[in-house]
Design an enzyme around this catalytic site. Sequence first.
Site, mmCIF file in Angstrom:
data_model
loop_
_atom_site.group_PDB
_atom_site.id
_atom_site.type_symbol
_atom_site.label_atom_id
_atom_site.label_comp_id
_atom_site.label_asym_id
_atom_site.label_seq_id
_atom_site.Cartn_x
_atom_site.Cartn_y
_atom_site.Cartn_z
ATOM 1 N N ARG A 240 1.133 -1.189 -0.688
ATOM 2 C CA ARG A 240 0.248 0.143 0.026
ATOM 3 C C ARG A 240 1.418 1.555 0.078
ATOM 4 O O ARG A 240 1.048 0.614 0.932
ATOM 5 C CB ARG A 240 -1.316 -0.092 1.695
ATOM 6 C CG ARG A 240 -1.990 -0.992 0.834
ATOM 7 C CD ARG A 240 -2.919 -0.448 0.193
ATOM 8 N NE ARG A 240 -4.301 -0.625 0.001
ATOM 9 C CZ ARG A 240 -4.236 -1.897 -0.816
ATOM 10 N NH1 ARG A 240 -3.446 -2.346 -2.074
ATOM 11 N NH2 ARG A 240 -5.644 -2.797 -0.869
ATOM 12 N N GLU A 269 -3.024 7.775 -3.838
ATOM 13 C CA GLU A 269 -3.449 7.170 -5.293
ATOM 14 C C GLU A 269 -4.750 7.949 -5.994
ATOM 15 O O GLU A 269 -5.716 8.608 -4.472
ATOM 16 C CB GLU A 269 -3.779 5.915 -5.425
ATOM 17 C CG GLU A 269 -2.164 4.830 -5.256
ATOM 18 C CD GLU A 269 -3.066 3.839 -5.155
ATOM 19 O OE1 GLU A 269 -4.106 3.367 -5.874
ATOM 20 O OE2 GLU A 269 -2.125 2.826 -4.521
ATOM 21 N N HIS A 287 -0.531 0.023 -9.777
ATOM 22 C CA HIS A 287 -1.331 -0.951 -8.907
ATOM 23 C C HIS A 287 -2.198 -1.893 -9.774
ATOM 24 O O HIS A 287 -3.148 -1.796 -9.842
ATOM 25 C CB HIS A 287 -2.412 0.103 -8.046
ATOM 26 C CG HIS A 287 -3.217 -0.240 -6.843
ATOM 27 N ND1 HIS A 287 -4.049 0.396 -5.861
ATOM 28 C CD2 HIS A 287 -2.553 -1.934 -6.768
ATOM 29 C CE1 HIS A 287 -3.319 -0.214 -4.820
ATOM 30 N NE2 HIS A 287 -3.607 -1.958 -5.216
HETATM 31 C C1 DGY Z 1 -5.698 -5.629 -3.137
HETATM 32 O O1 DGY Z 1 -6.129 -6.645 -3.772
HETATM 33 O O2 DGY Z 1 -5.434 -5.581 -1.816
HETATM 34 C C2 DGY Z 1 -4.932 -5.171 -4.352
HETATM 35 O O3 DGY Z 1 -4.396 -4.121 -3.631
HETATM 36 C C3 DGY Z 1 -4.871 -4.895 -5.325
HETATM 37 O O4 DGY Z 1 -5.226 -6.313 -6.225
#
Ligand code: DGY
Length: 327
Positions: A240, A269, A287
């Site tokens: 993240r 983001e 992402h």
């Molecule tokens: C998630 O699933 O948390 C990812 O960031 C996107 O697949």
Amino acid sequence: MANKPRALVTRPLFPAARAILDEKFEVEYWTQAERIPRAELLKRVTDKEALVVLLTEKVDDELLATSRKLRIASTVSVGFDNIDVPACTRRKVVATNTPGVLDDTTADFAWTLLMAVARRLVEGDVWMRSGTWPGWDLDQLLGGDIWGKTLGIIGFGRIGRGVARRAQGFQMRLLYHDQARVAPEVERGLHAEFVDLDRLLGESDFISLHVPLLPETRHLLSKDAFGKMKPTAYLINTSRGPVVDEGALVEALEQKQIAGAALDVYEHEPKVHPGLIPRRDVILTPHIASASVETRTKMAVMAATNAVALFEGLRPPNALNAADLGL
Ligand code: DGY
């Protein structure tokens, strides 16, 4: 036939997931190209019993307060920092995510980034397309070796371990850090050594992040952490964005405290820190670590299955607050 329960789904998802949802619910899909505006989400959720969202939509107390009929909020992601789980629990809403199905695809992509940044893949591609490559030379686009180097993995859950498994073929030394050590047989199997964060930062040639976003992981990598890294080290982030202080990262790159970074996720983001954009020692992807056809389909199916389960009198398989709700 009795009326079906009503569901709101903030993307059309994939046919396999739609088939599951359509059978059980009267579904309203948000099908417009732009994402659902917050006001629209709040308006449309009021009469729904189930909500399926993407990680870009927040399920917080404000939303829960306007959707008194809601019984489940299912996110199509493994990360669930978009869902206020305690608030869901207080309002007796089940919260679910999609763990497990994206681990290997995400681990593959962390490696894609690692190799691309170390071997300057994007710079090479841009050069070739520019038509200015003069032909082979001895010192062109020299990168860093990968094989035999030290890989430091922060967050040694399923995805982190997937990244570790892939390191075996590159004869890498493997360090990891997490809140707790994994079982000795797992360490042995992966040739992984548990170390404290400072040692991992100081000894790794590549650092790959695989922690969830929590208050204690926000800005885990900040000015202080970059100061401890090797000037030849590369940072890979597929977890993240807010785990990294992007301003501090830009500063570290400018001051050559580290050699480069490959980022798939961002602090704010869809914005990217403007200091990252012109840098050739940085690779930026949108992402997409889990974005294979197979995996994104599985994630959508899993989110749909979670929602349906509750209305079949079952415990949703990936309920995050099952114990707190006594499910
Ligand atoms: C998630 O699933 O948390 C990812 O960031 C996107 O697949």
